[in-house]
Design a protein around this motif. Structure first.
Motif, short mmCIF file in Angstrom:
data_model
loop_
_atom_site.label_atom_id
_atom_site.label_comp_id
_atom_site.label_asym_id
_atom_site.label_seq_id
_atom_site.Cartn_x
_atom_site.Cartn_y
_atom_site.Cartn_z
N GLU A 165 2.55 -1.18 3.78
CA GLU A 165 2.05 -2.45 4.30
C GLU A 165 1.88 -3.45 3.16
O GLU A 165 1.44 -3.09 2.07
N SER A 191 0.84 -1.20 0.00
CA SER A 191 0.00 0.00 0.00
C SER A 191 0.87 1.25 0.00
O SER A 191 2.11 1.16 0.05
N ALA A 192 0.23 2.40 -0.02
CA ALA A 192 0.97 3.66 0.00
C ALA A 192 1.76 3.84 1.29
O ALA A 192 2.76 4.56 1.32
N THR A 193 1.33 3.18 2.37
CA THR A 193 2.04 3.29 3.66
C THR A 193 3.09 2.21 3.83
O THR A 193 3.75 2.14 4.87
#
Length: 346
Positions: free
Chosen positions: A25, A21-23
């Motif tokens: 994860e 994901s963008a974070t």
């Protein structure tokens, strides 16, 4: 959770996908069959996809780009340090996913189908030259064992092969040896004919390609070298200077510096071996001309030969040719004898 970045480990039939994901994860770990590749990525929203530059990578990059994704190809050697432990497809996909997000990572421009088709001509030509050399060596060895020596040079070997196929001269050989020599001579002539046809196709390709025509104006670069450079270098602007382009071809000295002391060794021989070979062969021809007809070459080459051995000089000239080739590809124009080089940053 939406996928923003994917690491794709390419293979022949089974492809490994690692998505984050963008974070950062981990959202997805999945193996795909070849038939599942395009349907799977068609359903995904546009994202960044990283892959190693290897066989079939340019094909898949074109297909995934067509689906709206941003695809970045990376040299496999630059991805390897990101593999944490062990070696399997899942670990490779994870390493690719991490490497593609690095700000300092270097990427390989995606080649078009036309560029890959042109390069296939070069690969086939290189293979046929090796096979021709093998046949000549085999023919020499068979005849030498029976007391017949072929003069040095491919021209003389081909002449002898034609005489053998035509039945002249009559060689006093055992029956089995005569049959073997005839087979070798026939295959040698057939290979040489195919090579001549490939050379004509490359010459036609060079005439029809604007960039290749300009590259062919550089002394030492002919139709083969010009078409190979034009097809291999998709985006010359990825190199900030001619020296960086020469370094990409492995024509710059290897550094082993520390503590403020610079130590330069032999050339690195990194990058595209075929392009480097073509440039060195062209430079070797210029060295020969500089010895026989000094007025036909750049005076700097003659001065260089007076200071350095011929082999060292040929590599240095190949480095110079690579820089000139980059300048023509990046800035346009043709080679001009005596042209003053543009200053850095100008």
């Amino acid at each position: 959770m939406e996928i923003s970045t994917i690491g794709l480990d390419l293979a022949k039939n089974v492809f490994q996908v690692h998505g984050i994901s963008a974070t950062g994860e981990v959202v997805l770990r999945k193996a795909l069959r070849r038939s599942q590749m395009l349907p799977f990525f068609e359903k995904l929203p546009p994202c960044l996809i990283g892959a190693e530059a290897c066989g079939t990578s340019h094909h898949w990059a074109r297909e995934l780009t067509r689906l709206g994704h941003e695809v970045r190809l990376m040299p496999a050697a630059y991805v390897r340090p990101y593999v944490k432990r062990g070696k399997n497809d899942a670990a490779d996909a994870e390493a690719i996913c991490e490497a593609v997000t690095r700000q300092t990572m270097r990427f390989v421009p995606i080649k078009s189908r036309e560029q890959q088709a042109a390069l296939s001509l070069h690969r086939v030509r290189s293979l046929l030259i090796k096979q021709r050399t093998q046949l000549v060596n085999m023919l020499r060895s068979v005849l030498a064992e029976l007391g017949i020596a072929i003069p040095v040079g491919i021209v003389r070997a081909l002449q002898i092969a034609r005489e053998i196929v035509d039945g002249e001269p009559k060689l006093d050989l055992p029956t089995e040896a005569t049959n073997v020599v005839a087979v070798l001579a026939g295959q040698l002539l057939q290979l040489h004919t195919q090579l001549r046809k490939l050379d004509l196709r490359l010459a036609a390709l060079q005439r029809n390609d604007e960039r290749a025509r300009r590259l062919a104006t550089i002394p030492g670069i002919g139709p083969v070298g010009a078409t190979a450079l034009a097809a291999s270098v998709t985006d010359p602007s990825q190199f900030s200077s001619g020296r960086q382009f020469a370094a990409w071809l492995g024509l710059t000295p290897r550094q082993s510096s520390s503590g403020g002391k610079e130590r330069l060794g032999r050339i690195t021989k990194m990058g595209d071996r075929y392009l480097r070979q073509l440039l060195v062969i062209g430079a070797t021809a210029l060295v020969r001309y500089a010895k026989e007809k000094p007025a036909t070459v750049d005076p700097r080459f003659v001065t260089l030969l007076a200071r350095k051995p011929a082999r060292v000089a040929s590599v240095a000239i190949a480095n110079k040719m690579a820089r000139m080739a980059w300048a023509l590809m990046a800035r346009g124009g043709v080679f001009e004898r005596g042209h003053a080089p543009m200053l850095a940053g100008a």
